[in-house]
Design an enzyme around this catalytic site. Structure first.
Site, PDB file in Angstrom:
ATOM      1  CB  SER A 209      -0.939  -0.006   1.207  1.00  0.00           C
ATOM      2  OG  SER A 209      -0.191   0.099   2.393  1.00  0.00           O
ATOM      3  NE  ARG A 213      -1.920   5.637   0.972  1.00  0.00           N
ATOM      4  CZ  ARG A 213      -1.311   4.771   1.762  1.00  0.00           C
ATOM      5  NH1 ARG A 213      -0.015   4.867   1.972  1.00  0.00           N
ATOM      6  NH2 ARG A 213      -1.977   3.815   2.365  1.00  0.00           N
ATOM      7  CG  ASN A 217      -1.882   9.891  -4.837  1.00  0.00           C
ATOM      8  OD1 ASN A 217      -2.774  10.695  -4.989  1.00  0.00           O
ATOM      9  ND2 ASN A 217      -1.951   8.887  -3.975  1.00  0.00           N
TER      10      ASN A 217
END
Lengths: 280, 156
Positions: A209, A213, A217
């Protein structure tokens, strides 16, 4: 614009390809000249642009901070020292807030992560064509300047963090404690397979994660910049529109790059804190 | 988007950066920040102490001043009293001296008067004897008439 002789999809494809060094299928070593060639190199290849930019940015960070650290006085601080001090204070406060055990490595680690990731993200604000076009003039065909849009970079960092999590878990709780934590919770020893599955996913989810992440992004942000850049080939009206869009997105992106660096740092600190805690 | 050796390159770079930061950047900066904190705390404490000391000194100065004023007033009062006494003493001494001088002068005057009177008496006696001799046209034996003469002198 480079897109003059490229189709939009080729343009995007070009922007998303790393400068890859590795072994060609025919056995010779060298740079890949296309995305397909890079793919054919398999695992034993390296993204030269990602490595170069990330190491360059990391070294810049260390250089500036080291300079400040060498000249640091307890007296009246200068401009650079003030700047560095405010970052140090910020990191120190947030580490103290979320890390309760005693470990001298965590705060410097958090500082490194935050500033390094922030700098790598910051490359996203450089207009997407500047550095690739410059590289083209120098004879380099691919140049992806934002290391954090390369999953290798984000996974590289999160795997390093993962190694530290495992290391400190074992160091603090002992091998038995660590395995026990994985196998004996939350259902007791008779639910061991279920425990292992749940806790294993829980453990693996941390680095995955973290990396996804940040990558997601930044990759999305970069993609939007590339799409906006495509507008510049659509005439005067679209160029002006694209300019406004790029400005707006860049301003919004300032928030995102800082936030993502901060999230990566904070979660790392929290995970390390969990690694130091005995489970009750 | 291929996963390759870059992964480990990044991990290694990351560990090296963290090590460097932990070794050469974080400790001196936090040490310096702590030192500054200490310096500021010391400075504030010293300022507080200085203020306190100043107040004490002010109070002490006021007390000293008050005491000095009282003492001065006492001294002045004593001096005035003493001056009065001295003046009185001097007055007394002067009176005495004047009396003494007056008395001495009076005594001397009386003496002078007495002496003059004695002298005059002698003169008168001689004149009287000479007068009487002339009147009697004969020598008067001064010796024979001494008692008489003395008597005469006593009457003068």
């Amino acid at each position: 614009m480079a897109s003059a002789e490229l189709t939009p999809s080729e343009y995007i494809q070009h922007h998303l390809t790393n400068l890859t060094f590795g072994q060609h299928p025919d056995g010779s070593w060298g740079m890949a000249h296309s995305a397909a060639e890079a793919k054919a190199m398999g695992f034993w290849a390296i993204h030269v642009d990602t490595m170069l930019w990330s190491v360059f940015l990391g070294a810049t960070f260390l250089f500036i901070f080291h300079r400040a650290a060498k000249r640091a006085t307890a007296g009246v601080p200068g401009g650079l020292q003030n700047f560095v001090e405010s970052i140090i204070e910020f990191i120190d406060t947030s580490v103290r807030g979320s890390f309760t055990a005693k470990n001298d490595m965590v705060a410097p680690l958090a500082l490194t992560l935050f500033v390094w990731i922030f700098l790598m993200n910051l490359m996203d604000l450089v207009p997407v064509d500047w550095i690739p076009e410059l590289a083209k003039l120098l004879g380099v065909h691919y140049m992806k300047v934002v290391p954090t849009t390369d999953p290798n970079a984000t996974f590289g960092m999160s795997i390093a963090v993962f190694v530290l999590i495992i290391y400190y878990s074992i160091k603090m709780k002992g091998p038995r404690g660590f395995v026990g934590e994985l196998a004996l919770q939350p259902f007791g020893k008779f639910g061991m397979p279920a425990n292992l599955l749940l806790e294993g996913i829980n453990l693996i989810a941390k680095p995955v994660s973290l990396a996804l992440r940040l990558f997601g992004n930044l990759y999305a942000g970069e993609m939007i910049f590339i799409l906006i850049a495509l507008l510049y080939s659509g005439g005067v009206f679209w160029s002006i529109f694209g300019g406004v869009l790029q400005l707006g997105w860049a301003i919004f992106h300032i928030l995102i790059i800082t936030l993502q660096a901060f999230i990566f740092m904070t979660l790392t600190v929290v995970y390390l804190d969990m690694a130091h805690q005995e489970h009750h | 988007m291929n996963i390759n050796m870059t992964l480990f390159g990044q991990s290694i770079a990351f560990f090296v950066f963290v090590w460097f930061c932990m070794k050469f950047i974080w400790p001196p900066l936090t040490k310096m920040l702590d030192e500054r904190k200490q310096t500021i705390a010391d400075g504030l404490a010293a300022a507080e102490k200085g203020k306190h000391d100043e107040e004490l000194a002010k109070k002490r100065a006021l007390e000293t001043l008050k005491k000095a004023k009282e003492q001065a007033a006492e001294i002045i009062a004593g001096a005035q009293k003493r001056a009065g006494e001295i003046v009185d003493e001097a007055k007394g001494a002067a009176h005495q001296e004047a009396d003494r001088i007056k008395a001495a002068a009076t005594a001397e005057l009386e003496q002078e008067v007495n002496r003059a009177r004695e002298h005059l008496r002698g003169e008168v006696v001689s004149l009287a004897v000479a007068g009487a001799g002339r009147v009697l046209k004969r020598e008067i034996d001064a010796k024979a008439n001494e008692d008489l003469l003395k008597d005469l002198v006593a009457q003068l």
